[in-house]
Design a protein around this motif. Structure first.
Motif, PDB file in Angstrom:
ATOM      1  N   ALA A  31      -3.316-100.579  76.259  1.00  0.00           N
ATOM      2  CA  ALA A  31      -3.392 -99.919  77.565  1.00  0.00           C
ATOM      3  C   ALA A  31      -2.609 -98.607  77.574  1.00  0.00           C
ATOM      4  O   ALA A  31      -3.084 -97.590  78.109  1.00  0.00           O
ATOM      5  CB  ALA A  31      -2.867-100.857  78.646  1.00  0.00           C
ATOM      6  N   GLU A  32      -1.424 -98.608  76.974  1.00  0.00           N
ATOM      7  CA  GLU A  32      -0.609 -97.383  76.960  1.00  0.00           C
ATOM      8  C   GLU A  32      -1.235 -96.279  76.113  1.00  0.00           C
ATOM      9  O   GLU A  32      -1.119 -95.099  76.424  1.00  0.00           O
ATOM     10  CB  GLU A  32       0.807 -97.687  76.462  1.00  0.00           C
ATOM     11  CG  GLU A  32       1.705 -98.333  77.488  1.00  0.00           C
ATOM     12  CD  GLU A  32       2.036 -97.423  78.665  1.00  0.00           C
ATOM     13  OE1 GLU A  32       2.123 -96.192  78.474  1.00  0.00           O
ATOM     14  OE2 GLU A  32       2.201 -97.948  79.773  1.00  0.00           O
ATOM     15  N   ALA A  68       1.415 -93.519  78.106  1.00  0.00           N
ATOM     16  CA  ALA A  68       2.321 -92.626  77.382  1.00  0.00           C
ATOM     17  C   ALA A  68       1.880 -92.325  75.964  1.00  0.00           C
ATOM     18  O   ALA A  68       2.294 -91.320  75.381  1.00  0.00           O
ATOM     19  CB  ALA A  68       3.727 -93.227  77.373  1.00  0.00           C
ATOM     20  N   GLY A  69       1.042 -93.180  75.368  1.00  0.00           N
ATOM     21  CA  GLY A  69       0.589 -92.952  74.000  1.00  0.00           C
ATOM     22  C   GLY A  69      -0.753 -92.247  73.894  1.00  0.00           C
ATOM     23  O   GLY A  69      -1.283 -92.084  72.787  1.00  0.00           O
ATOM     24  N   ARG A  70      -1.272 -91.814  75.009  1.00  0.00           N
ATOM     25  CA  ARG A  70      -2.606 -91.202  75.023  1.00  0.00           C
ATOM     26  C   ARG A  70      -2.622 -89.888  74.239  1.00  0.00           C
ATOM     27  O   ARG A  70      -1.698 -89.076  74.333  1.00  0.00           O
ATOM     28  CB  ARG A  70      -3.028 -90.934  76.466  1.00  0.00           C
ATOM     29  CG  ARG A  70      -4.474 -90.503  76.626  1.00  0.00           C
ATOM     30  CD  ARG A  70      -4.837 -90.432  78.090  1.00  0.00           C
ATOM     31  NE  ARG A  70      -6.246 -90.122  78.277  1.00  0.00           N
ATOM     32  CZ  ARG A  70      -6.843 -90.072  79.468  1.00  0.00           C
ATOM     33  NH1 ARG A  70      -6.148 -90.319  80.564  1.00  0.00           N
ATOM     34  NH2 ARG A  70      -8.129 -89.791  79.542  1.00  0.00           N
ATOM     35  N   ASP A  71      -3.660 -89.722  73.422  1.00  0.00           N
ATOM     36  CA  ASP A  71      -3.897 -88.496  72.637  1.00  0.00           C
ATOM     37  C   ASP A  71      -2.839 -88.247  71.561  1.00  0.00           C
ATOM     38  O   ASP A  71      -2.736 -87.135  71.039  1.00  0.00           O
ATOM     39  CB  ASP A  71      -3.980 -87.264  73.555  1.00  0.00           C
ATOM     40  CG  ASP A  71      -5.160 -87.340  74.516  1.00  0.00           C
ATOM     41  OD1 ASP A  71      -6.193 -87.910  74.121  1.00  0.00           O
ATOM     42  OD2 ASP A  71      -5.027 -86.848  75.649  1.00  0.00           O
ATOM     43  N   PHE A 103       0.412 -98.337  66.333  1.00  0.00           N
ATOM     44  CA  PHE A 103      -0.858 -97.625  66.315  1.00  0.00           C
ATOM     45  C   PHE A 103      -0.749 -96.450  65.357  1.00  0.00           C
ATOM     46  O   PHE A 103       0.247 -95.721  65.361  1.00  0.00           O
ATOM     47  CB  PHE A 103      -1.209 -97.097  67.709  1.00  0.00           C
ATOM     48  CG  PHE A 103      -1.437 -98.169  68.731  1.00  0.00           C
ATOM     49  CD1 PHE A 103      -2.712 -98.593  69.034  1.00  0.00           C
ATOM     50  CD2 PHE A 103      -0.365 -98.766  69.368  1.00  0.00           C
ATOM     51  CE1 PHE A 103      -2.924 -99.592  69.965  1.00  0.00           C
ATOM     52  CE2 PHE A 103      -0.565 -99.772  70.299  1.00  0.00           C
ATOM     53  CZ  PHE A 103      -1.844-100.179  70.593  1.00  0.00           C
ATOM     54  N   THR A 104      -1.771 -96.261  64.566  1.00  0.00           N
ATOM     55  CA  THR A 104      -1.853 -95.072  63.739  1.00  0.00           C
ATOM     56  C   THR A 104      -3.218 -94.438  63.962  1.00  0.00           C
ATOM     57  O   THR A 104      -4.249 -95.112  63.870  1.00  0.00           O
ATOM     58  CB  THR A 104      -1.627 -95.386  62.247  1.00  0.00           C
ATOM     59  OG1 THR A 104      -1.746 -94.187  61.482  1.00  0.00           O
ATOM     60  CG2 THR A 104      -2.570 -96.425  61.718  1.00  0.00           C
ATOM     61  N   GLY A 105      -3.218 -93.177  64.330  1.00  0.00           N
ATOM     62  CA  GLY A 105      -4.462 -92.523  64.692  1.00  0.00           C
ATOM     63  C   GLY A 105      -5.152 -93.195  65.856  1.00  0.00           C
ATOM     64  O   GLY A 105      -6.369 -93.150  65.985  1.00  0.00           O
TER      65      GLY A 105
END
Length: 255
Positions: free
Chosen positions: A113-114, A119-122, A141-143
């Motif tokens: 979701a983040e 906060a992790g978008r893009d 998350f990677t890429g």
């Protein structure tokens, strides 16, 4: 499209319909206390109570605080050990009258979701989403792609399991000041940074609402450290996203 999400935690079970276009709750969430012991049947009853509060009858996504493979529970650090080996999706679907149920790790749900809405978008580099509560959950998350079931709260840190020293529960149990607790979180983040070199730490869980009290006290971390934008609703949103993805694929699915 609205889809229902439920977040099972060590202290509470909360859920709500989620507006997946906005990545936010469509209605105020409903919460019940997690039973103790947090055994499968009792927790299933709690999930059913949350769902029935809204009169929901469609697909449901549910988070679980442990490793989930297929829809089978593999670890249960902060709930009853009788969960291990249980097909959680089958149990909950039966308790909820046969509706499709998708189950995934709680921190993975919050992380998804983040990364999608918060906060992790893009962010294209390595992102670590950490949820502080009864324990410490993690999602890497990677890429933008999830590495599931990392469970980094169980890493050993100075001779102790990290979540036993740096979780929100540890802060409360030991009556730590914000400064004392921030120092422990700082050591934990430094350990993760040494292992993974992320570009971003996203700090989630209920304590993210009070980020101003502890984030300024954390020093010496190279990565950017920010609070979760979805705060403690991230797990509910991520659970609903998983249920929607499973429905699109033709049935409940699990990482």
């Amino acid at each position: 499209m609205n889809v229902f999400g439920v977040d099972i935690g060590g202290s509470g079970i909360k859920g709500a319909p989620v507006d997946l276009a906005r990545g936010d709750l469509a209605e105020p969430r409903h919460k019940v206390l997690t039973p103790h012991p947090a055994a499968p049947e009792g927790v299933a009853d709690g999930v059913a109570e949350v769902v029935s509060h809204f009169g929901w009858s469609g697909p449901i996504g549910v988070t679980f605080p442990g490793v989930v493979t297929g829809s089978t529970i593999q670890t249960a650090a902060n709930v009853d050990k009788s969960w291990i080996g249980v097909d959680a999706a089958a149990l909950l679907a039966d308790r909820l009258g046969g509706v499709p149920v998708t189950v995934l790790n709680d921190a993975d749900a919050a992380g998804v979701a983040e990364v999608q809405f918060g906060a992790g978008r893009d962010r294209k580099g390595l992102v670590a989403v950490l949820t502080f509560g009864t324990g410490i959950g993690s999602a890497l998350f990677t890429g933008g792609r999830l590495v599931p079931n990392t469970e980094l709260g169980h890493l050993e840190l100075h001779g102790h399991e990290a979540e036993k020293r740096a979780s929100t529960k540890a802060k409360e149990d030991k009556d730590l000041s914000w400064e004392e607790w921030a120092h422990r979180v700082q050591k934990y983040l430094a350990h993760l940074e040494m292992l993974f070199s992320p570009e971003l730490f996203v700090i989630g869980g209920g304590v993210s609402r009070k980020a101003d009290k502890f984030l300024p006290l954390i020093h010496g971390i190279r990565a950017e450290v920010v609070p979760a934008q979805l705060q403690n609703n991230a797990g509910i949103v991520g659970a609903a996203m998983a249920a929607a993805a499973a429905a699109q694929d033709g049935g409940p699915a699990q990482r």
